[in-house]
Enzyme design. Sequence first.
Site, PDB file in Angstrom:
ATOM      1  N   LEU A 199      -1.242 -16.417  60.122  1.00  0.00           N
ATOM      2  CA  LEU A 199      -1.880 -15.821  58.942  1.00  0.00           C
ATOM      3  C   LEU A 199      -2.420 -16.876  57.982  1.00  0.00           C
ATOM      4  O   LEU A 199      -3.389 -16.637  57.265  1.00  0.00           O
ATOM      5  CB  LEU A 199      -0.876 -14.935  58.193  1.00  0.00           C
ATOM      6  CG  LEU A 199      -0.348 -13.704  58.927  1.00  0.00           C
ATOM      7  CD1 LEU A 199       0.734 -13.032  58.104  1.00  0.00           C
ATOM      8  CD2 LEU A 199      -1.487 -12.720  59.205  1.00  0.00           C
ATOM      9  N   GLY A 200      -1.777 -18.028  57.939  1.00  0.00           N
ATOM     10  CA  GLY A 200      -2.201 -19.070  57.005  1.00  0.00           C
ATOM     11  C   GLY A 200      -1.390 -20.330  57.199  1.00  0.00           C
ATOM     12  O   GLY A 200      -0.363 -20.333  57.883  1.00  0.00           O
ATOM     13  N   ASP A 242       3.723 -21.566  39.659  1.00  0.00           N
ATOM     14  CA  ASP A 242       2.690 -21.807  40.673  1.00  0.00           C
ATOM     15  C   ASP A 242       1.767 -20.605  40.786  1.00  0.00           C
ATOM     16  O   ASP A 242       1.470 -20.124  41.875  1.00  0.00           O
ATOM     17  CB  ASP A 242       3.344 -22.118  42.024  1.00  0.00           C
ATOM     18  CG  ASP A 242       2.398 -22.861  42.971  1.00  0.00           C
ATOM     19  OD1 ASP A 242       1.399 -23.436  42.491  1.00  0.00           O
ATOM     20  OD2 ASP A 242       2.660 -22.870  44.183  1.00  0.00           O
ATOM     21  N   GLY A 273       0.672 -26.887  52.769  1.00  0.00           N
ATOM     22  CA  GLY A 273       1.565 -28.037  52.735  1.00  0.00           C
ATOM     23  C   GLY A 273       2.996 -27.666  53.047  1.00  0.00           C
ATOM     24  O   GLY A 273       3.784 -28.496  53.499  1.00  0.00           O
ATOM     25  N   ARG A 329       3.599 -23.091  58.062  1.00  0.00           N
ATOM     26  CA  ARG A 329       2.728 -22.038  58.575  1.00  0.00           C
ATOM     27  C   ARG A 329       3.335 -20.652  58.382  1.00  0.00           C
ATOM     28  O   ARG A 329       4.549 -20.493  58.368  1.00  0.00           O
ATOM     29  CB  ARG A 329       2.468 -22.260  60.072  1.00  0.00           C
ATOM     30  CG  ARG A 329       1.704 -23.541  60.362  1.00  0.00           C
ATOM     31  CD  ARG A 329       1.549 -23.761  61.849  1.00  0.00           C
ATOM     32  NE  ARG A 329       0.730 -24.935  62.114  1.00  0.00           N
ATOM     33  CZ  ARG A 329       0.441 -25.387  63.329  1.00  0.00           C
ATOM     34  NH1 ARG A 329       0.930 -24.768  64.392  1.00  0.00           N
ATOM     35  NH2 ARG A 329      -0.314 -26.461  63.476  1.00  0.00           N
TER      36      ARG A 329
END
Length: 371
Positions: A97-98, A218, A101, A104
């Site tokens: 999916l993505g 964040d 840093g 995964r």
Amino acid sequence: MIIFGCWKMERSESMKARSLVYWKSSSKEKKKGATRFDDQEALATFVRSISMRSGQIKQKKLAEEMLKFGNVKVAAEVFTFRQLAAVTNNFNPDLLLGEGGFGRVYKGHIMSTNQAVAVKQLDRNGVQGHREFLSEVLTLSLVNHPNLVNLIGYCADGHQRILVYEYMSMGSLENHLLDLSPDKKPLDWFTRMKIAKGVAQGLEYLHDIAEPPIIYRDFKPSNILLDEEFNPKLSDFGLAKLGPTGDKQHVSTRVMGTYGYCAPEYARTGQLTTRSDVYSFGVVFLEIISGRRVIDNSRPAGEQNLIVWAAPLFKNRKKFTLMADPKLEGKYPVKGLYQALAVAAMCIQDEASSRPLISDVVTALDYLATP
């Protein structure tokens, strides 16, 4: 300041109502899990195992800090690495999916519950990944809110650090706002306001209702996940920090986060407050309104920094429409645009004390998200 005048009187009652709803919801969850877990013993075992394996002094300090709070529930399921390999078809690249840093994220499916999940496998070689893993599990064990992603389980098998979340079918806000593919329709105005309102409510819960208060640290579009009805949830709590308590006005910490979204006083001094999150919210809200990235080096020199580009436009009401996303094609209430820009402008004030409380922002967005 005018924009908030008509909403401030409602703040107290709306806050009380929201607090009651979330408290009741949280209480139900606690009662549900009470028979399944010896909370303090489970938490202590979890914390010690992660801390000893990683050997990081800062992690141990974080663990000791979190153990001071008696209401923590590590009620997430514990998975083995073999189980999660089965869930993700051996971490099949086709299910990716993505990637970032941290490691995964794969889409997975738990057969026993017939549930789609997102499985985040942290980079085994990253020291920061171990610390963020512990922070995320403990933070999500402290909170319960419909605009915060639900942690289903985790794996701390050997050197593996894996987190399992509910699956959000529409991906991140970044995919629909800043990385829009040709086959996707741009978000309409009221969907954008709905998303902004939802994530502001998530921050409000963290700042005003969670005990102890939590600073998210964040806040950015890639960390805002969307379900099939575009209801948003904050994800990725690896950088979350317990807020100041007692007489303390701020928390001193190493500066972390994503460039462009960090509040100026936090970037300068490392002094973190809930108003730091409000600044980050203001930046993202301006991205939602304008469709522009906070930093975009592909644009002309004077437009690469969103905040710098917007500053002179904020001073001229006649130029407000220039800040609306062209993909909206003018389909937005002009008064609503002006008010949304006023909220964004107040959130990104340089002086932290000049920014509104997130509860005031939620009250304003209650109005703006209503067609």
